[in-house]
Write a protein that holds these residues in place. Structure first.
Motif, PDB file in Angstrom:
ATOM      1  N   GLY A 148       3.817   9.803   1.061  1.00  0.00           N
ATOM      2  CA  GLY A 148       4.664   8.989   1.933  1.00  0.00           C
ATOM      3  C   GLY A 148       3.868   8.264   2.998  1.00  0.00           C
ATOM      4  O   GLY A 148       4.159   7.109   3.326  1.00  0.00           O
ATOM      5  N   THR A 149       2.837   8.926   3.525  1.00  0.00           N
ATOM      6  CA  THR A 149       1.981   8.303   4.535  1.00  0.00           C
ATOM      7  C   THR A 149       1.219   7.122   3.957  1.00  0.00           C
ATOM      8  O   THR A 149       1.110   6.063   4.593  1.00  0.00           O
ATOM      9  N   LEU A 173       2.095   5.299   1.383  1.00  0.00           N
ATOM     10  CA  LEU A 173       3.028   4.201   1.140  1.00  0.00           C
ATOM     11  C   LEU A 173       3.372   3.476   2.439  1.00  0.00           C
ATOM     12  O   LEU A 173       3.450   2.242   2.469  1.00  0.00           O
ATOM     13  N   TYR A 174       3.553   4.238   3.513  1.00  0.00           N
ATOM     14  CA  TYR A 174       3.842   3.631   4.811  1.00  0.00           C
ATOM     15  C   TYR A 174       2.682   2.745   5.270  1.00  0.00           C
ATOM     16  O   TYR A 174       2.884   1.622   5.749  1.00  0.00           O
ATOM     17  N   ILE A 175       1.447   3.257   5.101  1.00  0.00           N
ATOM     18  CA  ILE A 175       0.269   2.479   5.496  1.00  0.00           C
ATOM     19  C   ILE A 175       0.151   1.227   4.639  1.00  0.00           C
ATOM     20  O   ILE A 175      -0.193   0.146   5.135  1.00  0.00           O
ATOM     21  N   ILE A 194       2.448  -0.521   3.386  1.00  0.00           N
ATOM     22  CA  ILE A 194       3.441  -1.523   3.780  1.00  0.00           C
ATOM     23  C   ILE A 194       3.143  -2.108   5.156  1.00  0.00           C
ATOM     24  O   ILE A 194       3.239  -3.324   5.362  1.00  0.00           O
ATOM     25  N   ASN A 195       2.747  -1.230   6.083  1.00  0.00           N
ATOM     26  CA  ASN A 195       2.618  -1.669   7.473  1.00  0.00           C
ATOM     27  C   ASN A 195       1.176  -1.897   7.937  1.00  0.00           C
ATOM     28  O   ASN A 195       0.941  -2.761   8.779  1.00  0.00           O
ATOM     29  N   LYS A 196       0.219  -1.129   7.425  1.00  0.00           N
ATOM     30  CA  LYS A 196      -1.184  -1.270   7.820  1.00  0.00           C
ATOM     31  C   LYS A 196      -2.085  -1.302   6.585  1.00  0.00           C
ATOM     32  O   LYS A 196      -2.955  -0.444   6.399  1.00  0.00           O
ATOM     33  N   TYR A 202       2.851  -5.015  -3.251  1.00  0.00           N
ATOM     34  CA  TYR A 202       3.616  -6.070  -2.588  1.00  0.00           C
ATOM     35  C   TYR A 202       4.587  -6.754  -3.548  1.00  0.00           C
ATOM     36  O   TYR A 202       5.721  -7.079  -3.178  1.00  0.00           O
ATOM     37  N   LEU A 241       7.585  -4.490  -3.961  1.00  0.00           N
ATOM     38  CA  LEU A 241       8.471  -4.451  -2.810  1.00  0.00           C
ATOM     39  C   LEU A 241       9.175  -5.792  -2.592  1.00  0.00           C
ATOM     40  O   LEU A 241      10.330  -5.834  -2.158  1.00  0.00           O
TER      41      LEU A 241
END
Length: 392
Positions: free
Chosen positions: A209-210, A212-214, A216-218, A236, A239
């Motif tokens: 999950g971390t 995937l979060y990175i 998307i955002n970082k 990308y 999504l």
């Protein structure tokens, strides 16, 4: 009250019939898919049927091996498969028989014979070794403790990590995930205590999950972990396929358009309108969805459910733990392939290039799946128990 001894049929005709139906479905959909002309006038249907013939011979050959023989050859097969992966890893890109295709160095090219993908066969070899190690472990450690469970988990992990490292270097993330699925399936039925599994898998889930979060955002942080630019594009395009429909999201957009336009009953056999690259291999479900609609797709998915049920039944019937673990490994492999392939064609999962078992065109994939089916049929073929029925 009389008892009659009835020998169990040595061949599971239900599994054989299901595979035959899948062969027919594969030939029909590939015939339609190859009309796009992407690869000229190549007759993929004929080639697929030839691979099915060879695969049947392979399955028949595998059936002859009983439990003891499979145990003896499992490590040798695993070693051969790992050696082939190492050769691919060390081979320079200039070698014609290991040249890169679609950005991955995953095949051996044999003149006048075609291409062989070692990672496909390595999946089956890994299932055999995982089954042997798990069964042997429980024989050696009759009294289970957290320590013995941790030792089993470590052994299973090392067996899977070895091929995954070299497959990731090809690079082939999709096939690597299949090994992870096989590992998870084997671990869940191996009897390892949940005191170990819960914290380990919770940590893995948190890490996933971390990441995937990175992503998307970082996303710039992932380059330090070896993530390639094309992998960013796949994330990308998954999504937000509409923004990337001119490049990385092109296949996904065409796939969803094809499946969506098929609606409930499809446009009919041969009435394709949406151009779809690789429609005979990785995206064959898109062709099926467009021409046969939701009904056709549901029938195919039902066939896979039936096959998985039949393999589950074989694994439960046998009293040999080694055979049962083999069935679990085959179920995990096929289930993940089906879930990932269909999921990526409808936009639920990222595109990974995993074929649809028994349906997509591909020699190595089909041969490895037929080899796995041969292992399952071997369980019933060498089953020494009898069923008893009574009547008054």
């Amino acid at each position: 009250m009389t008892s009659e001894k009835k020998p169990i049929p040595k061949l599971d005709y239900g599994i054989v019939l299901t595979i035959m139906l899948m062969m027919i479905a594969s030939a029909i959909v590939i015939y339609s898919a190859q009309t796009t002309g992407q690869y000229g006038g190549t007759n993929f249907v004929l080639q697929q049927l030839v691979w099915y013939g060879i695969g049947t011979a392979v399955a028949v050959f595998v059936i002859q091996f009983d439990s003891d023989q499979l145990r003896k050859v499992s490590w040798y097969l695993y070693g051969i498969g790992l050696l082939m992966l190492i050769i691919l890893f060390l081979a320079p890109e200039t070698w014609s028989f290991t040249k890169k295709t679609n950005g991955a160095q995953s095949w051996f090219f044999i003149p006048k014979a075609g291409a062989i993908q070692p990672s496909e066969f390595m999946k089956v070899f890994t299932i055999l070794v995982l089954a042997k190690v798990t069964a042997d472990h429980h024989v050696k450690f009759i009294r289970k403790t957290t320590k013995t469970d941790f030792w089993l988990l470590t052994k299973l992990g090392l067996i899977v990590v070895a091929p995954v490292v070299f497959i990731l270097k090809q690079p082939d993330l999709g096939t690597s995930l299949v090994f992870v699925a096989i590992f998870l399936g084997m671990v869940f039925v191996s009897g390892i205590t949940w005191k170990l599994l819960v914290p380990i898998f919770s940590a893995v889930s948190l890490l996933g999950g971390t990441v995937l979060y990175i992503a998307i955002n970082k996303p710039e942080l992932l380059k330090y972990f070896g993530v390639k630019p094309y992998q960013f594009k796949r994330i990308y395009s998954w999504l937000d396929p509409y923004t990337h429909q001119s490049d990385a999201g092109f296949q996904l957009m065409r796939s969803m358009l094809a499946i969506g336009s098929g609606q409930t009953s499809g446009k009919g056999f041969g009435n394709r309108e949406v151009y779809m690259p690789e429609s005979h291999s990785d995206f064959i479900f898109s062709t099926l969805g467009e021409e046969f609609g939701f009904i056709g797709g549901s029938i195919l998915v039902s066939l896979f459910f039936l096959l998985i049920y039949q393999i589950t039944r074989v694994g439960l019937d046998t009293k040999n733990p080694f055979y049962s673990y083999i069935c679990v490994g085959v179920i995990s492999m096929i289930t993940f392939h089906v879930f990932q392939n269909i999921g990526m064609t409808i936009g639920l999962l990222p595109i990974t290039g995993i074929p649809l078992p028994f349906i997509s065109y591909g020699g190595s994939s089909l041969l490895s799946n037929m080899m796995a089916i041969g292992l399952v049929l071997s369980v019933r073929y060498h089953y020494k128990k009898y069923m008893f029925s009574s009547s008054e």
